[in-house]
Design an enzyme around this catalytic site. Structure first.
Site, PDB file in Angstrom:
ATOM      1  N   SER A 113       0.744  -1.339   0.023  1.00  0.00           N
ATOM      2  CA  SER A 113      -0.098   0.108   0.028  1.00  0.00           C
ATOM      3  C   SER A 113       0.790   1.209  -0.016  1.00  0.00           C
ATOM      4  CB  SER A 113      -0.897   0.031   1.188  1.00  0.00           C
ATOM      5  OG  SER A 113      -1.877   0.949   1.245  1.00  0.00           O
ATOM      6  N   HIS A 114       0.632   2.024   1.019  1.00  0.00           N
ATOM      7  CA  HIS A 114       1.293   3.482   1.237  1.00  0.00           C
ATOM      8  C   HIS A 114       2.767   3.204   1.409  1.00  0.00           C
ATOM      9  CE1 HIS A 114       0.059   2.154   5.054  1.00  0.00           C
ATOM     10  NE2 HIS A 114       0.905   2.903   5.584  1.00  0.00           N
ATOM     11  N   ASP A 277      -3.259   6.228  -3.157  1.00  0.00           N
ATOM     12  CA  ASP A 277      -2.124   5.561  -2.597  1.00  0.00           C
ATOM     13  C   ASP A 277      -1.620   4.440  -3.466  1.00  0.00           C
ATOM     14  OD1 ASP A 277      -3.781   3.720  -2.047  1.00  0.00           O
ATOM     15  OD2 ASP A 277      -3.005   3.129  -0.272  1.00  0.00           O
ATOM     16  N   ASP A 279      -1.859   1.172  -3.720  1.00  0.00           N
ATOM     17  CA  ASP A 279      -2.598   0.232  -4.355  1.00  0.00           C
ATOM     18  C   ASP A 279      -3.870   0.873  -4.441  1.00  0.00           C
ATOM     19  OD1 ASP A 279      -3.062   0.576  -1.633  1.00  0.00           O
ATOM     20  OD2 ASP A 279      -3.703  -1.557  -1.395  1.00  0.00           O
ATOM     21  N   ASP A 281      -6.213   2.263  -3.038  1.00  0.00           N
ATOM     22  CA  ASP A 281      -7.511   2.074  -2.067  1.00  0.00           C
ATOM     23  C   ASP A 281      -7.673   3.342  -1.344  1.00  0.00           C
ATOM     24  OD1 ASP A 281      -5.536   1.535  -0.391  1.00  0.00           O
ATOM     25  OD2 ASP A 281      -6.396  -0.257   0.537  1.00  0.00           O
ATOM     26  N   ARG A 282      -6.790   4.292  -1.252  1.00  0.00           N
ATOM     27  CA  ARG A 282      -6.944   5.534  -0.271  1.00  0.00           C
ATOM     28  C   ARG A 282      -7.187   6.570  -1.250  1.00  0.00           C
ATOM     29  NH1 ARG A 282      -2.921   5.624   4.642  1.00  0.00           N
ATOM     30  NH2 ARG A 282      -2.753   3.344   5.213  1.00  0.00           N
ATOM     31  N   LYS A 376     -11.620  -0.401   0.665  1.00  0.00           N
ATOM     32  CA  LYS A 376     -11.872   1.045   0.576  1.00  0.00           C
ATOM     33  C   LYS A 376     -11.360   1.150  -0.963  1.00  0.00           C
ATOM     34  CE  LYS A 376      -7.392   1.775   2.993  1.00  0.00           C
ATOM     35  NZ  LYS A 376      -7.020   0.530   3.573  1.00  0.00           N
TER      36      LYS A 376
HETATM   37  C1  VG1 Z   1      -3.074   1.752   8.518  1.00  0.00           C
HETATM   38  C2  VG1 Z   1      -4.197   2.761   8.724  1.00  0.00           C
HETATM   39  C3  VG1 Z   1      -5.377   2.058   8.675  1.00  0.00           C
HETATM   40  C4  VG1 Z   1      -5.719   1.267   7.009  1.00  0.00           C
HETATM   41  C5  VG1 Z   1      -4.422   0.397   7.020  1.00  0.00           C
HETATM   42  C6  VG1 Z   1      -4.147  -0.170   5.665  1.00  0.00           C
HETATM   43  O1  VG1 Z   1      -2.800   0.983   9.498  1.00  0.00           O
HETATM   44  O2  VG1 Z   1      -4.158   3.237   9.761  1.00  0.00           O
HETATM   45  O3  VG1 Z   1      -6.657   2.818   8.760  1.00  0.00           O
HETATM   46  O4  VG1 Z   1      -6.560   0.399   7.274  1.00  0.00           O
HETATM   47  O5  VG1 Z   1      -3.061   1.126   7.062  1.00  0.00           O
HETATM   48  O6  VG1 Z   1      -4.232   0.841   4.678  1.00  0.00           O
HETATM   49  P1  VG1 Z   1      -1.929   0.849  10.652  1.00  0.00           P
HETATM   50  O7  VG1 Z   1      -1.852  -0.189  11.411  1.00  0.00           O
HETATM   51  O8  VG1 Z   1      -0.521   1.270  10.389  1.00  0.00           O
HETATM   52  O9  VG1 Z   1      -2.494   2.101  11.390  1.00  0.00           O
HETATM   53  V1  VG1 Z   1      -3.463   0.381   3.328  1.00  0.00           V
HETATM   54  O10 VG1 Z   1      -3.985   1.729   2.086  1.00  0.00           O
HETATM   55  O11 VG1 Z   1      -2.063   0.492   3.824  1.00  0.00           O
HETATM   56  O12 VG1 Z   1      -4.076  -1.049   2.923  1.00  0.00           O
HETATM   57 CO    CO Z   2      -3.729   1.286   0.407  1.00  0.00          CO
END
Ligand code: VG1
Ligand code: CO
Length: 543
Positions: A113-114, A277, A279, A281-282, A376
Site C-alpha cells: 500500500s502506502h 496511494d 494500491d 484504495d486511499r 476501501k
Molecule cells: C493503516 C491505517 C489503517 C488502514 C491500514 C491499511 O494501518 O491506519 O486505517 O486500514 O493502514 O491501509 P496502521 O495499522 O498502520 O495504522 V492500506 O491503504 O495500507 O491497505
Molecule cells: Co492502500
C-alpha cells in the site's frame, strides 16, 4: 511440467497485521519466504480444486516475480482458473471487484500500500475472501498458525508465463487468464455514478488534477477521468506506475502529496484535486485552498449520498474505524441510520457490509468505501466527489463549510511517530493502559474525562471479539485522544496519536487545526510522556 514438493522450514514473524503481511522486499526475496506464506494460505483454504483465484498487485518492485511464484503454486494446488491483471497489475479495489464479479473463491493482493517500494522498500501480501474483502482475523490467524508448522510447499516447475498478453494460457491443469486490469472496475463505477453529469461538468471547463503518485491508480484514473469522462489530457499527474513509485512515498496526505497541495494553493489552482496511494484504495480530496479531512469526507458523502445514482435509495448505515472522527456519527443520527465503530483495518467492515447493516464506511487514514466492493476505494471516492460537485454546482470549500455550519466541525489530526524503538512504544502503551482506571472522571486542563478504555470490539454479526484495539480517552464534550500502534510498518514501531475536538459554533470554524487541538495535544503529551519516551521532540508526520 511437474509438481514438486519442496521441503521448507517456518520463518518467524509471518503474522498478518492490519492489512496482510508486510516486510522488506529483501525479506520476501529469501528463498521460501513467499512460498511458505502462500502455502499457508492454500492450507487454510483446504480444497482448491475447481475454484477460481484472482491475483494482482500494485506493480511495485518484486510484483512480477511474486506473481510467477503464486501462479505456479496455484497450479500445484489444482485451481481451475487464475485471473491475473495484465502486467500483474490490479489495484486493491479492482481486485475486490473482480473477485465478486467473477465468483472467485478469493484473491491474493500483492501490495504494501502506502509503504515505499523499490529493492530497499517494502512488499506485502494479503488474502481476500469470496466477498472480495480482506480475510477476517479468524482466517489470518489460521494462516499464521500454518506458517509456524510448515514443512513443505507445493509448486509447479513450469517456466515463467507471459503476464502482458491478454488471454488464456495453461499451467499444469490450471487456466491462467490475463485480464484487462481496468475494465471490470470501470464498468462498476459507471453504474454507480452520474457519468453524464460529470462529463458535462468537464465540458463546462471544470479543472482537476489527480495525483497518481506513480503508483497503481494512474492507469485507472487515466482510463476513467481522461477517457470515459472527457477530462483534458494532463488531468492525471504522476500517472505512470513505477516499480519504486518514483522514489516517493505513495501515501496521499498533505505531507506526501505536497506537489498537489501546492498546486491547489496557487492563484490559478484547478477546481478540484485528488490523490490515491500505492494500491489505489486511499483517497485525498482537495479543493482550492482546502484539503478535506478523510473523516469529514466520509460524513459529507454520507450526508449527500443520494446525489449518486448508486445510492439514490439512501444509505442503511455508516461505519467508521474507532480513531476516525465522529463527524459521520452526527450525519447518521440526523438520517436516522446506525453508525458502527470498528477497530482499525478494512477487514472489520466486511461483516457489516455483507449483512446489509451499512452502506458507507471510512477510516481517518484516507480510506472511504461502500457496499460496491469490500475494500476501501480511492477512485470511487474521487468520482463520488465529482458527482457531488457536478450536481450541486458548488465548490469543495463551499460544500465543506456548509457541512460544518449544519453539523458542527470536528477538528481532527493524526500525529505519527514513525520507526521509534519497539520497546519504548510498547512501554508507552503499557503505562497508558495502567492509568486508564484512574482517568475516568479526572479533570485534564479544560476537559473532564468521560471514558477511558482500551477499545474492544464485538462484531455484531459473528460475535467475534477483538481486544486491545487502541486506547481512547473521551472527554465529556466528545473530544478525544486516541493512541495505538501501527500494524502496517516494517521498521521499529509507529505510534499513532489521534486528536479530535468538536466545535458547534460556525464563528469558530476557521481556526488552524493544530491550534484548535493545542489543549488536547498538551494533555496527550503529559499523559504519555511521548517526547521523553521516544526521544522525539515532534511527530514524524502530522496529518
Ligand atoms: C493503516 C491505517 C489503517 C488502514 C491500514 C491499511 O494501518 O491506519 O486505517 O486500514 O493502514 O491501509 P496502521 O495499522 O498502520 O495504522 V492500506 O491503504 O495500507 O491497505
Ligand atoms: Co492502500
Amino acid at each position: 511440467m511437474t509438481i514438486q514438493t519442496v521441503a521448507t522450514q517456518p520463518f518467524a514473524g509471518q503474522r498478518p497485521g492490519t492489512s496482510g503481511l508486510r516486510k522488506k522486499v529483501t525479506e520476501f526475496q529469501r528463498p521460501g519466504y513467499l512460498e511458505n506464506f502462500v502455502q499457508a494460505i492454500f492450507d487454510t483454504l483446504g480444497d482448491c480444486a475447481g475454484q477460481t483465484l484472482v491475483v494482482g498487485g500494485d506493480g511495485r518492485f518484486h510484483n512480477r516475480a511474486a506473481i510467477q511464484t503464486i501462479l505456479r503454486m496455484a497450479a500445484a494446488h489444482g485451481f481451475a482458473r487464475v485471473l491475473v491483471g495484465q502486467g500483474g497489475i490490479l489495484s486493491t479495489p479492482a481486485l475486490s471487484c473482480v473477485v465478486r464479479k467473477r465468483g472467485a473463491m478469493g484473491g491474493i493482493v500483492l501490495s504494501a500500500s502506502h509503504n515505499p517500494g523499490g529493492p530497499d522498500g517494502d512488499f506485502g501480501i494479503k488474502y481476500n475472501i469470496a466477498n472480495g474483502g480482506p480475510a477476517p482475523e479468524k482466517i489470518t490467524e489460521a494462516i499464521y498458525a500454518h506458517t509456524q508448522t510448515i514443512t513443505a510447499y507445493r509448486i509447479s516447475d513450469a517456466s515463467s508465463l507471459d503476464l502482458d498478453a491478454l488471454g488464456e494460457q495453461r499451467l499444469e491443469h490450471t487456466v491462467i487468464k490475463v485480464i484487462d486490469s481496468v475494465a471490470d472496475y470501470a464498468e462498476l463505477m459507471a453504474g454507480l455514478f452520474d457519468f453524464a453529469a460529470i462529463r458535462a461538468l468537464f465540458a463546462r471547463g471544470f479543472t482537476m488534477r489527480f495525483d497518481g503518485m506513480h503508483a497503481v491508480s494512474g492507469p485507472y484514473a487515466k482510463a476513467i477521468l481522461e477517457g470515459l469522462l472527457g477530462a483534458p489530457a494532463g488531468t492525471v499527474i504522476n500517472g505512470v506506475s513505477l516499480e519504486d513509485f518514483g522514489g516517493g512515498h505513495p501515501d496521499p496526505n498533505p505531507v506526501n502529496a505536497a506537489e498537489l497541495i501546492a498546486l491547489m494553493a496557487a492563484p490559478d489552482a484547478p477546481d478540484f484535486g485528488a490523490a490515491s496511494d500505492g494500491d489505489g484504495d486511499r483517497n485525498m480530496i482537495v479543493g482550492r485552498g482546502i484539503d478535506v479531512t478523510p473523516s469529514d469526507s466520509l460524513a459529507i458523502l454520507a450526508a449527500n449520498a443520494a446525489v449518486a445514482p448508486g445510492y439514490r435509495a439512501g444509505i442503511k448505515g455508516v461505519a467508521r474505524s474507532m480513531p476516525t472522527s465522529t463527524a459521520a456519527d452526527r450525519v447518521a443520527r440526523e438520517l436516522g441510520v446506525p453508525c458502527f465503530e470498528t477497530p482499525t483495518g478494512w477487514k472489520f467492515f466486511g461483516n457489516l457490509l455483507d449483512a446489509g447493516l451499512v452502506t458507507l464506511c471510512g477510516e481517518e487514514s484516507y480510506g472511504t468505501g461502500s457496499t460496491h466492493i469490500r475494500e476501501k476505494d480511492g477512485l470511487w471516492a474521487v468520482l463520488f466527489w465529482l458527482n457531488l460537485l457536478a450536481v450541486s454546482g458548488k465548490s469543495v470549500a463551499q460544500i465543506v463549510q456548509e457541512h460544518w455550519a449544519r453539523f458542527g466541525r470536528n477538528y481532527y489530526s493524526r500525529h505519527d511517530y514513525e520507526a521509534v524503538d519497539g520497546a519504548a512504544a510498547h512501554g508507552l502503551m503499557a503505562q497508558l493502559r495502567e492509568q486508564l482506571a484512574q482517568l475516568a472522571g479526572a479533570t485534564l486542563g479544560q476537559f473532564t474525562v468521560a471514558l477511558a478504555d482500551d477499545f474492544a470490539y464485538t462484531d455484531p454479526v459473528d460475535h467475534s471479539v477483538s481486544t486491545q484495539q487502541g486506547v481512547r480517552i473521551v472527554m465529556s464534550d466528545g473530544s478525544r485522544i486516541v493512541l495505538r500502534l501501527s500494524g502496517t510498518g516494517t521498521e521499529g514501531a509507529t505510534i499513532r496519536l489521534y486528536l479530535e475536538k468538536y466545535e458547534a459554533d460556525p464563528a469558530r470554524h476557521a481556526i488552524p487545526t493544530q491550534q484548535a487541538l493545542a489543549g488536547l495535544i498538551a494533555i496527550a503529551g503529559e499523559l504519555t510522556q511521548i517526547a521523553a519516551r521516544t526521544g522525539r521532540a515532534a511527530p514524524t508526520v502530522i496529518t
